[in-house]
Design a protein around this motif. Sequence first.
Motif, short mmCIF file in Angstrom:
data_model
loop_
_atom_site.label_atom_id
_atom_site.label_comp_id
_atom_site.label_asym_id
_atom_site.label_seq_id
_atom_site.Cartn_x
_atom_site.Cartn_y
_atom_site.Cartn_z
N THR A 21 1.19 16.33 -5.59
CA THR A 21 2.26 16.85 -6.44
C THR A 21 3.60 16.90 -5.72
O THR A 21 4.66 16.93 -6.36
N VAL A 22 3.59 16.89 -4.37
CA VAL A 22 4.84 17.03 -3.62
C VAL A 22 5.24 15.76 -2.87
O VAL A 22 6.42 15.56 -2.58
N LEU A 23 4.27 14.91 -2.54
CA LEU A 23 4.61 13.69 -1.80
C LEU A 23 5.32 12.70 -2.71
O LEU A 23 5.07 12.66 -3.92
N PRO A 24 6.20 11.86 -2.17
CA PRO A 24 6.84 10.83 -2.98
C PRO A 24 5.78 9.92 -3.61
O PRO A 24 4.84 9.49 -2.94
N LYS A 25 5.93 9.67 -4.90
CA LYS A 25 4.95 8.84 -5.60
C LYS A 25 5.08 7.37 -5.23
O LYS A 25 4.11 6.63 -5.21
N GLY A 26 6.28 6.94 -4.90
CA GLY A 26 6.49 5.54 -4.60
C GLY A 26 6.37 4.68 -5.84
O GLY A 26 6.14 5.15 -6.95
N ARG A 27 6.52 3.40 -5.65
CA ARG A 27 6.40 2.45 -6.76
C ARG A 27 4.95 2.12 -7.00
O ARG A 27 4.15 2.02 -6.07
N ALA A 28 4.59 1.97 -8.26
CA ALA A 28 3.21 1.64 -8.59
C ALA A 28 2.82 0.29 -7.99
O ALA A 28 3.63 -0.65 -7.93
N VAL A 29 1.60 0.21 -7.50
CA VAL A 29 1.07 -1.04 -6.97
C VAL A 29 0.97 -2.05 -8.10
O VAL A 29 0.40 -1.76 -9.16
N ALA A 30 1.54 -3.22 -7.91
CA ALA A 30 1.52 -4.23 -8.96
C ALA A 30 0.11 -4.78 -9.15
O ALA A 30 -0.61 -5.03 -8.19
N SER A 31 -0.29 -4.96 -10.40
CA SER A 31 -1.61 -5.50 -10.70
C SER A 31 -1.54 -7.02 -10.82
O SER A 31 -0.56 -7.56 -11.36
N PRO A 32 -2.56 -7.74 -10.35
CA PRO A 32 -2.59 -9.19 -10.55
C PRO A 32 -2.57 -9.52 -12.04
O PRO A 32 -3.35 -8.94 -12.81
N MET B 17 0.84 -1.19 0.00
CA MET B 17 0.00 0.00 0.00
C MET B 17 0.88 1.25 0.00
O MET B 17 1.88 1.31 0.70
N SER B 18 0.50 2.25 -0.79
CA SER B 18 1.30 3.45 -0.92
C SER B 18 1.27 4.29 0.36
O SER B 18 0.38 4.13 1.21
N LEU B 19 2.23 5.20 0.46
CA LEU B 19 2.28 6.12 1.59
C LEU B 19 1.00 6.96 1.67
O LEU B 19 0.45 7.19 2.75
N VAL B 20 0.51 7.41 0.52
CA VAL B 20 -0.71 8.21 0.48
C VAL B 20 -1.89 7.40 1.01
O VAL B 20 -2.71 7.90 1.80
N ALA B 21 -2.00 6.15 0.60
CA ALA B 21 -3.10 5.31 1.04
C ALA B 21 -3.02 5.05 2.55
O ALA B 21 -4.05 5.03 3.24
N LYS B 22 -1.82 4.86 3.06
CA LYS B 22 -1.66 4.62 4.49
C LYS B 22 -2.03 5.85 5.31
O LYS B 22 -2.58 5.74 6.42
N ALA B 23 -1.73 7.02 4.77
CA ALA B 23 -1.96 8.26 5.51
C ALA B 23 -3.42 8.69 5.49
O ALA B 23 -3.87 9.42 6.39
N PHE B 24 -4.20 8.25 4.50
CA PHE B 24 -5.54 8.79 4.33
C PHE B 24 -6.46 8.56 5.53
O PHE B 24 -7.17 9.49 5.95
N PRO B 25 -6.51 7.35 6.13
CA PRO B 25 -7.41 7.17 7.27
C PRO B 25 -7.15 8.14 8.41
O PRO B 25 -8.09 8.57 9.10
N LEU B 26 -5.89 8.51 8.61
CA LEU B 26 -5.55 9.47 9.67
C LEU B 26 -5.94 10.89 9.26
O LEU B 26 -6.38 11.70 10.09
N ALA B 27 -5.78 11.19 7.98
CA ALA B 27 -6.05 12.56 7.51
C ALA B 27 -7.52 12.81 7.22
O ALA B 27 -7.95 13.97 7.22
N ARG B 28 -8.30 11.75 7.00
CA ARG B 28 -9.69 11.92 6.56
C ARG B 28 -10.51 12.83 7.46
O ARG B 28 -11.22 13.72 6.95
N PRO B 29 -10.50 12.69 8.80
CA PRO B 29 -11.33 13.58 9.62
C PRO B 29 -11.00 15.06 9.43
O PRO B 29 -11.91 15.90 9.42
#
Length: 362
Positions: free
Chosen positions: A32-43, A1-13
């Motif tokens: 635009t400023v956060l590290p994009k990270g590696r793309a999530v691999a598709s099955p 899971m990406s950094l953005v995805a991990k951070a969202f539950p905390l940031a959502r409120p």
Amino acid sequence: MSLVAKAFPLARPFIHMLDAEKAHRLTIRALTVLPKGRAVASPPSLKVSAFGLDFPNPLGLAAGFDKNAEVADAMLAQGFGFVEVGTLTPKPQEGNAKPRLFRLAEDRAVINRMGFNNDGHWAALKRLEARRGRPGIVGVNIGANKDSGDRIADYVQGIAFFSAIADYFTVNISSPNTPGLRALQSRAELDALLARLNEAREKQARRPPMLLKIAPDLRGDELEDIAQSCGRGAVDGILVSNTTISRPTLISRARDEMGGLSGEPLFELSTRQLAKLYLLTKGRIPLVGAGGIGSAKQAWAKITAGATLLQLYSALVYEGPGLVPAILEGLRQRFAVSGKESLAAITGSAAKDWAHQGDSGT
């Protein structure tokens, strides 16, 4: 899971404490400023081929999220099989008066009356050219300026501007937020539009596939006209659907706001229309199913109703980008037990059932 995805539950409120449009702009800036990270691999089992393109998975990001082609790569990194930017108009325009974007949290829905607010063709073209050579399928959604004297000419300009860089086009004639735009879905006007667009495409050195995005509010005879106009190679695919001007039962306080409704309440209507169009076209035109997808179960339902590809946006408002790998894993599991060789073998398998849902006597 990406950094953005991990951070969202905390940031959502905190995000949901902000006005919806301000929260969206903040999200775009962060991406635009956060590290994009590696793309999530598709099955591997979820690979799809459609209109000459090979997609790593069928789940795409709908237009409206990345209006100005600012974060296509950041969203591809979340696991999307493709990203659609726009809607883009020739000239920059502010769109409709604010407030114009509303969360309906109790209904897991969104109402918008944005009005094609965007930076115009030139700004988006520069951003897309800057990512030339990077992996990932990025489509361009084109529209017309509100004050245009020749709306078809605006779409023709979009074809000319982006043919060298777009992986595909979506022709958006179904937004309810530009007065008179949906009239282009009528048989005579649509035939004229498609004729001029295909004439423009023939003049380009590169000819990306062209999709048509339609409304979910069309009557049966209007759907038949769409199927007729889009046959014989006039388009390479049809996107079903845009937002709805109808109002199913809603409980949120913002339910009476004007604009297009998207999210969970749109799911059944858009899926029925998808199935009807699949049957009308006899499965010969690839369809993109959009409207109300918020789970793997709903994504699978769209495929069985007739979708070759899928798009979502509104569900991200409530679930964040972690929803993308969750849906892909759910699709992988369903496919694994289906006994089929490909998703293509499942596409449209329940179209008749979906098309007749809600009929009297059923």
